[in-house]
Design an enzyme around this catalytic site. Structure first.
Site, PDB file in Angstrom:
ATOM      1  N   CYS A  78      80.748 197.439  61.856  1.00 15.26           N
ATOM      2  CA  CYS A  78      79.293 197.576  61.959  1.00 15.26           C
ATOM      3  C   CYS A  78      78.620 197.056  60.697  1.00 15.26           C
ATOM      4  O   CYS A  78      79.285 196.644  59.747  1.00 15.26           O
ATOM      5  CB  CYS A  78      78.908 199.034  62.196  1.00 15.26           C
ATOM      6  N   CYS A  89      79.631 198.508  57.405  1.00 17.17           N
ATOM      7  CA  CYS A  89      80.905 197.979  56.892  1.00 17.17           C
ATOM      8  C   CYS A  89      80.641 196.773  55.999  1.00 17.17           C
ATOM      9  O   CYS A  89      81.291 196.592  54.968  1.00 17.17           O
ATOM     10  CB  CYS A  89      81.817 197.537  58.040  1.00 17.17           C
ATOM     11  N   ASP A 124      57.026 161.070  51.672  1.00 18.31           N
ATOM     12  CA  ASP A 124      57.300 159.804  50.988  1.00 18.31           C
ATOM     13  C   ASP A 124      56.953 158.680  51.981  1.00 18.31           C
ATOM     14  O   ASP A 124      57.006 158.894  53.189  1.00 18.31           O
ATOM     15  CB  ASP A 124      58.783 159.764  50.604  1.00 18.31           C
ATOM     16  N   ASP A 142      63.563 160.511  51.357  1.00 17.50           N
ATOM     17  CA  ASP A 142      64.889 159.995  51.732  1.00 17.50           C
ATOM     18  C   ASP A 142      65.637 159.314  50.596  1.00 17.50           C
ATOM     19  O   ASP A 142      66.787 158.929  50.760  1.00 17.50           O
ATOM     20  CB  ASP A 142      64.758 159.008  52.908  1.00 17.50           C
ATOM     21  N   ASP A 169      63.174 160.558  45.250  1.00 15.30           N
ATOM     22  CA  ASP A 169      62.455 161.722  45.783  1.00 15.30           C
ATOM     23  C   ASP A 169      63.107 163.046  45.384  1.00 15.30           C
ATOM     24  O   ASP A 169      62.560 164.110  45.660  1.00 15.30           O
ATOM     25  CB  ASP A 169      62.403 161.660  47.326  1.00 15.30           C
TER      26      ASP A 169
END
Length: 737
Positions: A18, A21, A430, A626, A630
């Site tokens: 559970c 635990c 960008d 990308d 950046d």
């Protein structure tokens, strides 16, 4: 503690039953010297731990976890671990299934007798015989786990179940053997064998459904793992040998036959074929792969065959990185989950205290039936207060949300990002490779007198040029046959020249043509001026006397970018554009894309500063990029999103990756975040309401007003159903648009 040697690992935790635990196992690991941080996710059963291996080893961590009554898988072979976990999960599920069926079969007659046939001869004895194996054989794990917890001065869900069922059982045995004890005091000697056995049956059923649900939530991982073949064909000393994927090393030459999956990342060395890369790009059209072309693990070869040299193998392939990203994300905790964990950690001791207090109050004020009803209240409180619904509320929703994102081509690195995305009110994009395609193409070409008879010469000159823009012209004239060009010369910063049919030809800028004394027609000049105003790069083609053509080259806006930007703006999110390109180009692209806020000629650090400014205005900023340039801006943003076709560094820094580089996925990611957070809130609401209402009712708060006392058997059913309802609500996310 020195942080130089700190490593971060994720290990599966076994034998947890559970949410409490998970807290217990987490506390054990956190208490070890050399451990910097530890987090156990109950839904994924994963321990994520940062530790110094010079002070504490993985074996030490496992030993401590085992001492706490759990177990840890620390094998480094991830493929073997995944297979072993699947095997353990299947074994556990099948075992639970058998136990649940037996518990239901044995409990049903106990319930029927207890409710309708209490007056038949030996009713109590029959129920005693049927309920004993349910509690002490089928429910044995509850008692074993409760004892392990008690040894470490801890308590969890199993403590509640063990206490409640054993008390109900022992109370019933006493009433069966010594009914006169109660009869002499004017109290009917009720037995609760049916409550004890049905509680075990219901909790086993709840756990069976939880186990099944946990298997469903990890289906995204299994789908991704299934994309990689188990064996590959390599060329060794001129012979074909089939070997397991684990034995493939960098620089091995691998053969890919028609219809086969590419096993690892590499570069084509021989042959050609179309490859289905929809797994990475989302595009259904197969991509042509020839010598020098890159291929990626998990993509599917079509009708041709080729050989390629392995470059990235094992955990370095793009597919492995995607799998790891999804696994790490599903194992991470949302900020709200940390609060839930704290509540679950103190929940069990508080419940035991409430149960004991209600027992004492009943004895004091309950009159002749006070002890009996106090005992029933104690048992019912312990049963109904299961913290599993609370513990499962957040992780199951996060798992399903992140898994759904992966299926849609949105890779989410951690739960915090998924939770934060819904708050974003400013998106910074960008330009190159994000809004635009990221590669120059010929957009316009005007021939003098519409005469393109010399296009083969233009194509042939550009084919020999090393200038980046030359590729755009070559691609534009891909169906043209080349002609022989002699005396080729490249003039840096100006253009190229060469001879064809004993005549000089030139390709370059206007200044280059002017230096050669070439005549330029007014119609071409007018077209050139118009194209320049559109922020396009203009190049010229001429013979030794006259300009023959003006060619415009530009980085085109992606078809999906404009609609994605409109979607973001219509949902109340401000959109900004950053670019290192010049002002004229930036203004033109921003205008076409429908963006009113932009910054041109921005250096990497300036991009990060721009995001800081927006954050200082109280905005929650998502940065989408990308490139390597950046990465600082991505790191600065509240939510960082990388394009899948971009650089590895951008993807490493980003918290989300859009595999197909399609901006329409960003509104989708924000919608997914809203849906996931809404599901978490619904789950938490029902889990809290259930306990807030259930515990006082179980303690007997309604009895003075209505004479209502909650039956322990009904409490067990309600507790199991609360966990099932939370998991089912999370799984609803899968089918939402």
């Amino acid at each position: 503690m020195k942080t130089d040697n700190i490593v971060k690992k994720a290990y599966p935790v076994l034998q947890m039953s559970c949410a409490s635990c998970a807290i217990s196992a987490e506390s054990i690991v956190k208490g070890l010297e050399g451990v910097v941080s530890a987090s156990v996710n109950f839904a994924t059963t994963m321990l994520t731990v940062e530790f110094n291996p010079a002070i504490v080893t993985a074996e030490d961590i496992r030993a401590a976890v085992q001492d706490g009554g759990y177990d840890l898988l620390i094998e480094e072979d991830k493929a073997a671990t995944t297979d072993l976990l699947d095997e353990i999960h299947t074994k556990k599920y099948n075992g639970l299934k058998r136990k649940t069926i037996l518990a239901v079969v044995l409990s049903l007659p106990v319930v029927v007798i207890g409710m309708f046939f209490m007056d038949i001869p030996y009713a109590n004895e029959i129920m005693w015989v049927l309920s004993t194996p349910v509690i002490f054989w089928l429910g044995k794990d509850f008692f074993v786990n409760a004892w392990k917890q008690a040894r470490h001065r801890s308590a969890n869900m199993d403590t509640l179940v063990a206490l409640s069922t054993s008390m109900a059982y022992l109370f019933s045995v006493f009433n069966t053997l010594f009914p006169q004890f109660w009869a002499g005091r004017g109290v009917h000697p009720h037995v609760y064998f049916e409550a004890a056995s049905v509680i075990i049956a219901f909790i086993l059923l709840g756990r069976l459904l939880e186990e099944k649900a946990k298997g469903n939530t990890s289906s995204a991982i299994k789908k991704l793992i299934g994309l990689q073949p188990k064996t590959v064909t390599v060329v060794e000393f001129g012979e074909y040998n089939e070997i397991p994927i684990e034995r493939v090393y960098a620089d091995d030459i691998i053969v890919v036959k028609p219809g086969e999956k590419v096993a690892v990342d590499g570069v084509v060395t021989e042959g050609a074929s179309y490859v289905d890369e929809s797994m990475l790009s989302g595009e259904p059209v197969p991509v042509l792969k020839e010598k020098g072309g890159k291929v990626y693990a998990g993509t599917i070869n079509q009708k041709g065959s080729f050989r390629f040299r392995a470059e990235k193998v094992g955990s370095d392939t793009m597919l492995a990185q995607i799998i790891k990203m999804v696994q790490d994300a599903q194992g991470s905790k949302a900020p709200v989950q940390k609060l839930v964990d704290k509540i679950a950690g103190i929940f069990v001791p508080v419940v035991i205290t409430i149960a004991l207090v209600s027992f004492v109050i009943w004895i004091i004020v309950g009159g002749t039936n006070g002890f009996t009803q106090g005992l029933l209240a104690l048992v019912t409180v312990l049963i109904i207060a299961c913290p599993c619904a609370l513990g499962l509320a957040t992780p199951t929703a996060i798992m399903v949300g992140i898994g759904k994102g992966a299926e849609k081509g949105i890779l989410i690195k951690d739960a915090e990002s998924l939770e934060l995305a819904k708050k974003v009110n400013a998106v910074v994009l960008d330009k190159t490779g994000t809004i635009t395609e990221g590669k120059p193409v010929v957009t316009d070409i005007l021939w003098l007198n519409n005469d393109d008879v010399k296009k083969d010469i233009l194509y042939s000159l550009e084919k020999q040029s090393e200038h980046p823009l030359a590729d755009a012209v070559i691609n534009y004239f891909s169906d043209v046959s080349p002609v022989a060009v002699s005396d080729f010369e490249s003039i840096t910063g100006a253009g190229v020249r060469g001879k064809a049919d004993n005549e000089d030809y030139f390709v370059g800028n206007r200044k280059f043509l002017d230096e050669k004394g070439i005549i330029v027609d007014n119609s071409l000049i007018a077209e050139s001026d118009k194209l320049s105003k559109e922020a396009k790069t203009v190049i010229w083609f001429s013979d030794s006397d006259n300009a023959l053509a003006v060619i415009a080259i530009s980085d085109q806006i992606k078809e999906t970018s404009v609609s994605a930007i409109r979607k973001l703006q219509s949902s109340g999110i401000e959109v900004y554009m950053l670019t290192g390109d010049n002002e004229a180009t930036a203004m033109e692209i921003a205008s076409k894309a429908g963006i009113s806020h932009y910054k041109a000629e921005a250096l990497p650090q300036q991009k990060a500063e721009y995001i800081k400014e927006l954050q200082s205005e109280g905005k929650i900023v998502a940065m989408v990029g990308d490139g390597i340039n950046d990465s600082t801006a991505l790191a600065q943003a509240d939510l960082s999103i990388a394009m899948g076709k971009g650089s590895d560094i951008a993807m490493d820094v980003a918290k989300m990756t859009i595999i197909s580089s399609d901006l329409t996925k960003i509104p989708e990611a924000i919608k997914l975040s809203k849906q996931t957070v809404a599901t978490i809130r619904q789950n938490l609401f029902w889990a809290f309401i259930y306990n807030l209402i259930g515990i006082p009712v179980a303690a007997g708060i309604l009895y003075p007003f209505s004479g209502f006392l909650l039956n322990p058997m009904i409490a067990g059913a309600a507790m199991a159903l609360s966990s099932v309802s939370v998991v089912s609500n999370s799984l609803r996310l899968k089918w939402k648009k």
